[in-house]
Design a protein around this motif. Sequence first.
Motif: not given
Lengths: 449, 1053
Positions: B338, B342, B368-374, B406-407
Amino acid sequence: MIESIFLINGLGDIVMEKHWASAIPRSICDYFFDVQKSASRPEDVPPVIPVPHNYLINLLRNNLFFVAVISSEVPPLFVIEFLQRVVHIIEEYFGECKESIIKEQHVVVYELLDEMLDNGYPLATESNILKELIKPPNLFRTITNTVTGKSNVSSILPSGQLSNVPWRRADVKYANNEAYFDVVEEVDAIIDKMGGTVMAEIHGYIDCCIRLSGNPDLTLSFINPRLCDDVSFHPCVRFKKWEAERVLSFVPPDGNFTLMSYHVASNNIVAIPIYVKHNIIFREGTGGKMDLTVGPRTTMGKTVENVVLEITMPKSVLNCTLTVTQGRASFDSVTRVLLWDIGKIDPTKLPGCKGSIALQSGATIPSSNPVINVRFCVNQLAASGLKVNRLDMYGERYKPFKGVKYITKAGQFQVRLTIVGTTTVTAAAATFDCDYDRLGLIASATTCD
Amino acid sequence: MANQGVMTSLRDENHSTPDTEFASEATIGNFFSTDYKRNDDLKQMLDSNKDGLKLEAMKRIITMIAKGRDPSHLFPAVVKNVVSKNIEVKKLVYVYLVRYAEEQQDLALLSISTFQRALKDPNQLIRASALRVLSSIRVPVIAPIVMLAIKESAADMSPYVRKTAAHSIPKLYSLDPEQKDELVAVIEKLLMDKATLVIGSAVMAFEQVCPERTDLIHKNYRKLCNLIVDVEEWGQVLILNMLTRYARTQFVDPNTKQPVPEKEFYEEEEEDEATDEPTRPRSLDADHRLLLRNAKPLLQSRNSAVVMAVAQLYYHLAPKNEVGTVARPLLRLVRSQREIQSVVLTTIASMSVKRKDMFEPHFKSFFIHTVDPLPVKLMKLDILTNLAGESNISLLLREFQVYIASQDSKFVAATIQAIGRCASNIKEVTSTCLAGLVALLSNKDEAIVAESVVVIKNLLQSQSADQEAIITKMIKLIDHVIVPVARASILWLIGEYCDKVAKYGPDVLRQMAKSFTNEEDLVKLQIVNLAAKLFVTNPKQTTLLCQYVLNLAKYDISYDIRDRARLIRNILFPSENIKAIKNPKKIFLAPKPAPILESKYKDRDTFQLGSLSHFLNIRANGYRDLPDFPEVAPDSTVRNVEPPSRPTSVNAERVSVSYAQEEKSKRKPTFYSSSSEEEEVDGEESKSETSETVTESDSEMSELQSEPDQDLDKKSISIQEKTAGKTADSTEDSDSSESETSSESEEDEIRPKAAQGTTSPPSAQTTKSNLDLLLDFDGAVPDIPTPIITPTIGGFLTPIVPTVTTSSSLMSNSVDSIVMSSPAYVANNPKELISRTAGNGIQVGIRFTRSPHLYSSTMASIELHFTNTTAEDLGEIKVANKVLPVGMTICDFPVVSSLPHGQTRTALIGIDFGDSTQAAVFDISIGDRILKLSIKPPIGEIIRAVSMSETYFLSQQVKLRGMQESTAVATLPPSVVDGHAICRRVYEVANVSPIPSSDPLVFRFGGQTLSSKTLVLITLKTEAPKVTVIVNCEKIIIGQMLANQVKEALDKH
């Protein structure tokens, strides 16, 4: 350049500090702690934190932050890559890079850091050179050292430092000469709710374990080298030879290393080895039902192993009761993670999971769509189709034992789900084949007219 | 509680240290007593004479430092151990010393002499680490000593030591910036170095000390380009960054000549690369091309920093159509951890604003994957939006649609903004997007609705169709929307388009007036605005309402709102004494420009990509702006280099490779500059970029150990080049001669002082400065083998590399073409001078170090090894009496205090033989014994290596014909076949350095006698097994002896 390095654990304690220029007071870490506390997950800590007069560049590994203090302009990747090298070296020395080991081995780690940086600029980062300079501690050596009075620190300059193959140790000798290659491919994919592939990429790398005496010169050739068009190499690989003949020619380092890594981009067609059939339905007020089935797709007859499904449920989900035909399933009501550990998939008897979902009382049907993160592993298969042709050795007389292994793993592999609410108009389902003039953003039909 | 837990856990993990260490922290009183006790034990351990105990103590101390505890009170006890024989103890002491020397400067000085001694050690690792520690001790008094050490080490034969010297330069610079000029001179020298190990560090020093001196780079530019592949990865990063800046000052913009408008450019991208061809700008400068070509293979590096450095180099320097090559390697990095991710994404985001075509084909990689950090998600979103175009928009919108579900609400909000940007940038989808966004207005999530309202507001301004319906829909929302920004946006819309929704306006205002007091400031302002706008357009219905709102605002807490209300009241309802404004409609309902939605990475590329400043979008300390390309390229001939002297190393293959590359690089300039036709050819070549690079650089890179014929070829070319380069060189020659003379005069001044300083025995009585403390220590430590650096005034200013001051008439016209060089070979092991039996149990070994003696450059420095094999300890060793022939002088070594049995002591003596091979005979007293030493130097040891150009060599040889030429014919043993082996044999007998030779069968060597600086020229002509040795020297005897020596050496089996 790098002025100081602090090691900080997940709790916010400083495990270790080392300074190269004048000592920087520990209080500088307070800025880091502030950021660390405000981040919801450790991963959300930004890699570069500007603080008055300095910049903190950090790297997170095993819940341990390596924080480098920088005072002036330097490429951030330079520092990050160096910290990564530090982690790598610690792993090479002690098997693992975690807090307890570093605390135990303060002195060796300190000596290593001292050799790796001089005035904040990297000096020796090649593990083979470091290992000659500071011998990795082990029980046997500790005993002989106490008896003979020798030390773990070498007094002569490692030969690698001056040679043109700095990665290779001098005078390597093995009784059994072996060379093993692991072709590992990680599949990153996004599968949409209909089972179509939104994107898929393969990241492959070749890990080697080479134990060969003397100074062997190896040539590795592939049957279909054109497959990997974007590659990066260990410095030992002769790039020109690859450009011209598409073979890997190299004098290998001693021991374990990554020979090359490659990237098969999303434009190519990637074989997806697994599929997930899913069906989640919610009823207003009562809760919902789910039904999952997993099966192999394109596997060339190989078995899919170590399959794990992970779903983070929407906020309003209270609990899940599940029955599975294979493996173990569990639901953590705090993190709302549903975990189904399947194991091996038998193509004749596909594993399934059925169950009901309880919603919080009074909650409406969740509007957000969860995703399934899938983990799996297929032995003896390279998803890209890459195949090693042969390995030749020059420069030495003996005949080495050679071996190649292929593994395909899931990287970031996710399957998108749709939650279907039965009482509402299912606008979402229809939007899938959206085209130019229709952007059906998910909306329930009950609007405020 | 937490603290408690940590402490106990700490305790668990440190069984070795007493528990008290941790418990003590609880109460201060307790702390001191236990602390004292614990230190007592450490002190004892350090004072003991067992290495094991010392090591244990040092390890504990280092653990304390690592944990941030302060063991500085142990300083004296630790520093004593700096002389320890145990290498690990020594190393740990170094670590300790570097950390605390700054705090205890006086005590730290005690250790300096040990390092000075170690700087002369035959082991390169010890020399290097001594220099490292010496330069890391931040004590200002020793700056002159460090300066001297750096200068000396910069000329060391070991590249590792030279590398360390380069590292020390910034350290000294930060300690004492006044030394800059001298340091720059050292940097200049190090930049000339050919060892790839050194170059990276030299550039690092350059960047830290004198980045503004681009003139130092000119001569080394081509070398740097050619060697960069072989430099270690950290060096590569720095060199690439530095060369990017350099190239920006030296070459013209590759994209200017035929500027391609951006839009047209994108359109063409849709078609094919081939159509791009005609818009290609003119051909690049050969040096510019060289840099791009040599940097390209580094994209395959495993080190992300290197890949990034190449990427930014291409982005800032390459012609537009070539920048695309960096896209895929960057994409590969996106997959990394990560932290790297970035940084890389920030760079890609910046690139994609201007160079959308680079990443457009790969846009799926940014999904975008859901596991990516914001933060990663947000960056990817920005990149996707930058890449959006007609071809991919439908796919992209479908993807965005998933993200909205997304959540993570922050991510959803960002997605809505992204949709807004797509809608405003791509006209074809504006209406679709707008419809979608409107649909979102009925979402359950408050934040999503608010975000959509804001985005729609922005979009409506640039969109004329359908406004009425949308606004009507939004008006209906006003009761449900709570988020202030969204409410304010809706109100603003009603006001702005009040003519279109005339029906609703007054009613909304009525409702708002009711809730005015409970609104946020932001909303209140918009209510006031709305009231004013409605009054202007529809005064009939709203006058009262408007006045009511203005009255409410008049008594608001916020002065902003009060001010606004006052302003509006005076415009709309002017009192008598104020002149009424004629057309308030023009003020309130003036057409407003639509806001432009753009990437927040838009203007970041003013910073050099991949730099810290770029990542943070803040100017970081020490950031240097990337200069703009000059309008007209500066003179490119400054980069021409004179032919190199043959590298001095005998065995290192590495050097021979780099040498060959060097030759290549030499070839380039003539190749390009010789004829203009060829230059055009080059331009053509660059068009067929890829294939050409492969073949061209291939030949460059291929292992060059063999291929003699190719070598031949190169050499003949290098001769050509020499004549061509002559003119350019002449200016530079005069330059260097100037500096040479100035340094000479300096030395002349210094020399008398130096002589004073060293002849009078170093005495500590006179003054008691810190420096003298060192002197004291010098005496106290018994086993100092060298007289070295007695840091009295003149001591460390003694010339280390003497220049040619007293030259014979022969060379007076062009003295500067002789350059001192380091010896090509130095014997590592001493030869026996007096055997054990002859010396009554004392064995004496001798070794010629081939380095100039500190006392005088005419002296040969000779290392004497005394070994005591007798059963008893012997007293001090010193030179007793010497009866010397005329013209011979000896510089004694300082007294060695004792020679215990079984031990060896070394001493460095300097002898000026006066260019004769007569033996120097003198007595040495060891304790009460007297030993008679007779040192007869081999002829090859009274010579010093010098290098010069081949032409100069030949011109000098012509003047030394006849009597002054001695010849001998040697027959090579069958084992010696190649040039390396022959050279090696020559180096073993004589301290000479190789001179480049245009004929592969002829070897040339240059030397100079130590005392009179007479030139000695050796030529070897090889014909199968026979070798003709020709020695030209003004001193006939030396010539003859040397010829015979060389012949014997070559004959030897």
